[in-house]
Write an enzyme that holds these catalytic residues in place. Structure first.
Site, PDB file in Angstrom:
ATOM      1  N   GLY A  31      38.920  49.024  47.116  1.00 37.82           N
ATOM      2  CA  GLY A  31      39.105  50.700  47.176  1.00 37.82           C
ATOM      3  C   GLY A  31      40.193  51.177  46.353  1.00 37.82           C
ATOM      4  N   GLY A  36      39.140  51.890  35.966  1.00 40.64           N
ATOM      5  CA  GLY A  36      38.901  50.518  35.748  1.00 40.64           C
ATOM      6  C   GLY A  36      37.587  49.946  36.403  1.00 40.64           C
ATOM      7  N   HIS A  37      38.032  50.361  37.922  1.00 43.99           N
ATOM      8  CA  HIS A  37      36.846  49.805  38.710  1.00 43.99           C
ATOM      9  C   HIS A  37      35.411  50.560  38.297  1.00 43.99           C
ATOM     10  CE1 HIS A  37      40.051  50.007  41.955  1.00 43.99           C
ATOM     11  NE2 HIS A  37      39.357  48.821  42.109  1.00 43.99           N
ATOM     12  N   GLN A  61      44.088  37.769  51.708  1.00 42.92           N
ATOM     13  CA  GLN A  61      44.440  37.531  50.476  1.00 42.92           C
ATOM     14  C   GLN A  61      45.873  37.936  50.224  1.00 42.92           C
ATOM     15  OE1 GLN A  61      40.968  39.448  48.731  1.00 42.92           O
ATOM     16  NE2 GLN A  61      42.671  40.051  47.000  1.00 42.92           N
ATOM     17  N   GLN A 150      38.858  41.435  34.058  1.00 43.80           N
ATOM     18  CA  GLN A 150      39.803  40.676  33.236  1.00 43.80           C
ATOM     19  C   GLN A 150      41.216  40.791  33.584  1.00 43.80           C
ATOM     20  OE1 GLN A 150      38.914  40.662  29.016  1.00 43.80           O
ATOM     21  NE2 GLN A 150      37.010  39.703  29.520  1.00 43.80           N
ATOM     22  N   LYS A 151      41.446  42.015  34.130  1.00 44.55           N
ATOM     23  CA  LYS A 151      42.792  42.476  34.423  1.00 44.55           C
ATOM     24  C   LYS A 151      43.218  41.260  35.528  1.00 44.55           C
ATOM     25  CE  LYS A 151      46.062  45.249  36.671  1.00 44.55           C
ATOM     26  NZ  LYS A 151      45.932  45.075  37.910  1.00 44.55           N
ATOM     27  N   GLN A 155      41.938  35.220  38.928  1.00 39.80           N
ATOM     28  CA  GLN A 155      40.756  35.464  40.027  1.00 39.80           C
ATOM     29  C   GLN A 155      39.873  35.254  39.518  1.00 39.80           C
ATOM     30  OE1 GLN A 155      41.134  38.751  43.033  1.00 39.80           O
ATOM     31  NE2 GLN A 155      39.868  39.799  41.636  1.00 39.80           N
ATOM     32  N   SER A 187      45.432  50.222  37.867  1.00 38.30           N
ATOM     33  CA  SER A 187      45.536  49.423  39.012  1.00 38.30           C
ATOM     34  C   SER A 187      45.913  50.576  40.221  1.00 38.30           C
ATOM     35  CB  SER A 187      46.765  48.723  38.915  1.00 38.30           C
ATOM     36  OG  SER A 187      47.191  48.087  40.256  1.00 38.30           O
ATOM     37  N   ARG A 189      47.862  49.967  42.504  1.00 40.97           N
ATOM     38  CA  ARG A 189      48.972  50.072  43.047  1.00 40.97           C
ATOM     39  C   ARG A 189      49.987  50.777  42.137  1.00 40.97           C
ATOM     40  NH1 ARG A 189      47.754  44.573  44.090  1.00 40.97           N
ATOM     41  NH2 ARG A 189      48.396  44.031  46.178  1.00 40.97           N
TER      42      ARG A 189
END
Ligand code: AMP
Length: 279
Positions: A31, A36-37, A61, A150-151, A155, A187, A189
């Protein structure tokens, strides 16, 4: 857009699609959606008849409780963005839905060396958490394709390994990183930074670009030393700024003609930022 909070109603919807023979593209997220999403969703819409997004801030995680507590949550805005992006359905489970047996003593995956380096070295247990949540979602949803950024390069590799370990037939599509105008990787964040911090954060992408420019004329070690000094002088605490083989993430000390990736993790104003570029 359909919104499912319960497993059972999601399953009914998925069964109906299966009988229609529609291809299903799935995008897992936590969320606080940004462009990017949305790029992942666009890609999924181009390649599939049905697109399903999950929003779930997966507690297993997060290796730091504070990071989990601070994680931005804005479900109403997210729903609006998903409607505008013409996504077919949203799965919005709570922790009890995903982990009815609780989050202690969950299964562990053998990701080998990939789990012990870079992000794995600094975020103990993080990739186990990624494996635990994605294995549950993938078994439940059984998509034809799953879209990942790819960020989060490591992962992406871990997820390919997970799918092999589980013997799933889903195709994993890696989507290039969407950046702000000044180069900062988008991001969730980033929203936690002050205006000053947000402006400084562009130095991460700048530093990686400068290292890339050295590729033709110089040595990686020199470029790395210079970039570290620049970032530290701006107030970043860099955890790693590393060169690696693009397919395995095995560390590299020199630029080579083979496919390599440059990866960084750094703290600024108590926010942990990661980025990478393929060389
Ligand atoms: P998150 O919500 O942070 O778990 O991210 C969900 C998915 O979006 C992951 O596959 C991320 O790699 C991807 N993603 C996050 N930021 C970006 C970005 N700037 N560009 C492309 N994909 C991204």
């Amino acid at each position: 857009m359909y919104i499912f909070k319960e497993k059972e109603s999601l399953q009914k919807f998925l069964l109906k699609n299966q009988s229609n023979d529609s291809s299903l593209g799935y995008i897992p997220t936590m969320g606080a959606l940004h462009e990017g999403h949305l790029r992942l969703m666009k890609e999924a819409r181009l390649q599939n008849e049905v697109t399903l997004v999950s929003i779930f801030v997966n507690p297993t995680q997060f290796n730091e409780k504070k990071d989990l507590e601070n994680y931005p949550i804005q479900v109403e805005e997210d729903i609006q963005k998903l409607i505008e992006a013409d996504v077919t359905a949203l799965y919005l489970p709570d922790v009890q839905q995903v982990y009815p047996e609780g989050t202690d003593n969950l299964e562990l995956y053998d990701f080998g060396k990939l789990e012990t380096i870079l992000e794995g070295a600094y975020r103990a247990g993080h990739f186990q958490g990624v494996g635990q949540v994605l294995s549950r979602f993938l078994k439940l949803i059984n998509p034809d394709r799953m879209y990942m950024g790819q960020k989060d390069y490591q992962q992406l590799l871990i997820t390919r390994k997970l799918v092999n370990l589980l013997g799933l037939r889903v195709e994993i599509i890696g989507v290039p990183t969407k950046r702000e105008k000044d180069g900062l990787a988008m991001s969730s964040r980033n929203a936690l930074l002050s205006d000053e911090g947000r402006d400084k954060a562009k130095a991460i992408a700048e530093s990686m670009q400068r290292i890339e420019e050295h590729k033709r004329t110089g040595f990686f070690k020199d470029a790395q030393t210079e970039a570290l000094a620049y970032l530290e002088q701006l107030g970043f605490q860099v955890e790693y700024l590393s060169l690696a083989k693009a397919d395995t993430l095995e560390p590299e000390q020199k630029f080579r003609d083979t496919k390599q990736v440059l990866l960084i993790a750094a703290w600024l104003e108590g926010v942990r930022l990661i980025d990478n570029i393929l060389l």
